[in-house]
Design a protein around this motif. Structure first.
Motif, PDB file in Angstrom:
ATOM      1  N   PRO A 206       0.886  -1.089   0.117  1.00 62.50           N
ATOM      2  CA  PRO A 206      -0.049  -0.022   0.139  1.00 62.50           C
ATOM      3  C   PRO A 206       0.848   1.293   0.125  1.00 62.50           C
ATOM      4  O   PRO A 206       0.263   2.461  -0.048  1.00 62.50           O
ATOM      5  N   ILE A 207       2.148   1.261   0.069  1.00 59.47           N
ATOM      6  CA  ILE A 207       3.021   2.323  -0.048  1.00 59.47           C
ATOM      7  C   ILE A 207       3.101   2.959  -1.262  1.00 59.47           C
ATOM      8  O   ILE A 207       3.498   4.313  -1.637  1.00 59.47           O
ATOM      9  N   ASP A 208       2.788   2.092  -2.125  1.00 61.78           N
ATOM     10  CA  ASP A 208       2.733   2.511  -3.566  1.00 61.78           C
ATOM     11  C   ASP A 208       1.856   4.035  -3.746  1.00 61.78           C
ATOM     12  O   ASP A 208       0.763   3.953  -3.221  1.00 61.78           O
ATOM     13  N   GLY A 209       2.160   4.802  -4.529  1.00 58.60           N
ATOM     14  CA  GLY A 209       1.013   5.869  -4.986  1.00 58.60           C
ATOM     15  C   GLY A 209       1.227   6.993  -3.652  1.00 58.60           C
ATOM     16  O   GLY A 209       2.068   7.907  -3.790  1.00 58.60           O
ATOM     17  N   LEU A 210       0.070   7.250  -2.913  1.00 56.00           N
ATOM     18  CA  LEU A 210       0.052   8.247  -2.006  1.00 56.00           C
ATOM     19  C   LEU A 210       1.240   8.370  -0.967  1.00 56.00           C
ATOM     20  O   LEU A 210       1.682   9.364  -0.433  1.00 56.00           O
ATOM     21  N   TRP A 211       1.710   7.039  -0.674  1.00 57.49           N
ATOM     22  CA  TRP A 211       2.921   6.958   0.439  1.00 57.49           C
ATOM     23  C   TRP A 211       4.085   6.419  -0.059  1.00 57.49           C
ATOM     24  O   TRP A 211       5.137   6.153   0.627  1.00 57.49           O
ATOM     25  N   GLU A 212       4.292   6.728  -1.518  1.00 54.16           N
ATOM     26  CA  GLU A 212       5.600   6.138  -2.198  1.00 54.16           C
ATOM     27  C   GLU A 212       6.814   7.080  -1.642  1.00 54.16           C
ATOM     28  O   GLU A 212       7.900   6.516  -1.569  1.00 54.16           O
ATOM     29  N   THR A 213       6.787   8.424  -1.179  1.00 57.48           N
ATOM     30  CA  THR A 213       7.931   9.037  -0.545  1.00 57.48           C
ATOM     31  C   THR A 213       8.154   8.596   0.945  1.00 57.48           C
ATOM     32  O   THR A 213       9.255   9.052   1.469  1.00 57.48           O
ATOM     33  N   TYR A 214       7.515   7.773   1.567  1.00 59.97           N
ATOM     34  CA  TYR A 214       7.848   7.256   2.953  1.00 59.97           C
ATOM     35  C   TYR A 214       8.691   5.817   2.823  1.00 59.97           C
ATOM     36  O   TYR A 214       8.130   5.001   1.839  1.00 59.97           O
ATOM     37  N   GLU A 215       9.417   5.773   3.813  1.00 59.73           N
ATOM     38  CA  GLU A 215       9.944   4.449   3.883  1.00 59.73           C
ATOM     39  C   GLU A 215       8.992   3.664   4.669  1.00 59.73           C
ATOM     40  O   GLU A 215       8.393   3.901   5.557  1.00 59.73           O
TER      41      GLU A 215
END
Length: 269
Positions: free
Chosen positions: A48-57
């Motif tokens: 779920p890190i793809d898209g909205l959260w892709e800048t987060y580790e």
């Protein structure tokens, strides 16, 4: 196979002794990992890190530090991950364990106990509630300040959001958080104690879909082996704890477990 029933639909490579071990057992302890949930389409925590959260580790979204830094982002990620899980269904492996449990409970043949490393509820929906969620449950919540249990979420979002304010605790006003184990936190004591107790009293253990790389879960099969009880691994590939196994079945849970349960139960639901 020595006196065991091999179901006609079982894969040809089924281990010869597996039914002998499990049909003679009266208390079977089961440890499950991400492999069995992945076969239902449950994403890894990184997906779920793809898209909205892709800048987060990834660790920023599943850690105490991440929560303290930006609880809105962490809450939004967790409820979206929970939404993705809610769309998944128990697979034939989950349902087979549920059928086994129903059969043994109804006929008073024995006891089956599951300890899982998975944070989803697929075992429960499949008919066998774990005695231990070693890494917590994403559908459970509590206050991050006073620890009070919180009401469940009745509906999950249909679309992801970059940030959502967490609900407030009606007792102390603190933020409500998911009851999962983040990086930097100890595992829930009651869950670990229940899993250890099961490992120390069982007649046999099944290890399903876990890499054996994460402790303390990876230590449970060693406890069983150390007592001289048989340990069976069901996994498509070798793991870090394969060398502790008495029987190894290189098969997926969705294929192996229905065939296994067909051969263990005395009659069918």
């Amino acid at each position: 196979m020595r006196g065991a029933h091999r179901p006609s639909a079982a894969p040809a490579e089924i281990p010869e002794d597996i039914f002998d071990v499990l049909r003679s057992a009266r208390h079977v302890s089961i440890l499950t990992g991400a492999g069995i949930s992945a076969e239902s389409g449950v994403p890894t925590f990184r997906a779920p890190i793809d898209g909205l959260w892709e800048t987060y580790e990834p660790e920023q979204l599943v850690s105490v530090e991440g929560w303290e830094s930006d609880p809105g982002v962490v809450w939004a990620w967790h409820v979206w991950f929970a939404a993705l899980i809610s769309r998944c269904s128990p697979n034939p492996g989950h349902r087979a364990l549920g059928r086994w449990n129903r059969n043994w409970t109804r006929t008073e043949q024995g006891l089956i106990e599951v300890a899982t490393q998975n944070i989803d509820d697929l075992h429960t929906r499949g008919g066998l509630a774990p005695i231990a969620h070693l890494h917590g449950q994403i559908t459970k919540f509590h206050c991050s300040e006073c620890g009070a249990p919180a009401s469940p979420i009745l509906s999950w979002p249909t679309e992801p959001a970059p940030s959502l304010p967490p609900p407030k605790c009606p007792i102390c006003g603190g933020y409500i958080r998911p009851s999962v184990t983040w990086f930097g936190e100890a595992l829930p004591t009651k869950a670990v104690d229940a899993a250890v107790q099961s490992a120390m009293t069982c007649d046999a253990m099944l290890v399903i879909g876990t890499s054996g790389a994460v402790y303390p879960a990876a230590g449970l099969p060693k406890l069983v082996a150390g007592r001289g009880k048989p340990v069976i691994e069901i996994n498509p590939r070798d793991t870090d704890i394969t060398h502790h196994m008495d029987i190894v079945w290189r098969e997926s849970a969705v294929v192996a477990l229905p065939a296994l349960v067909d051969g263990v139960v005395c009659d069918h639901d």
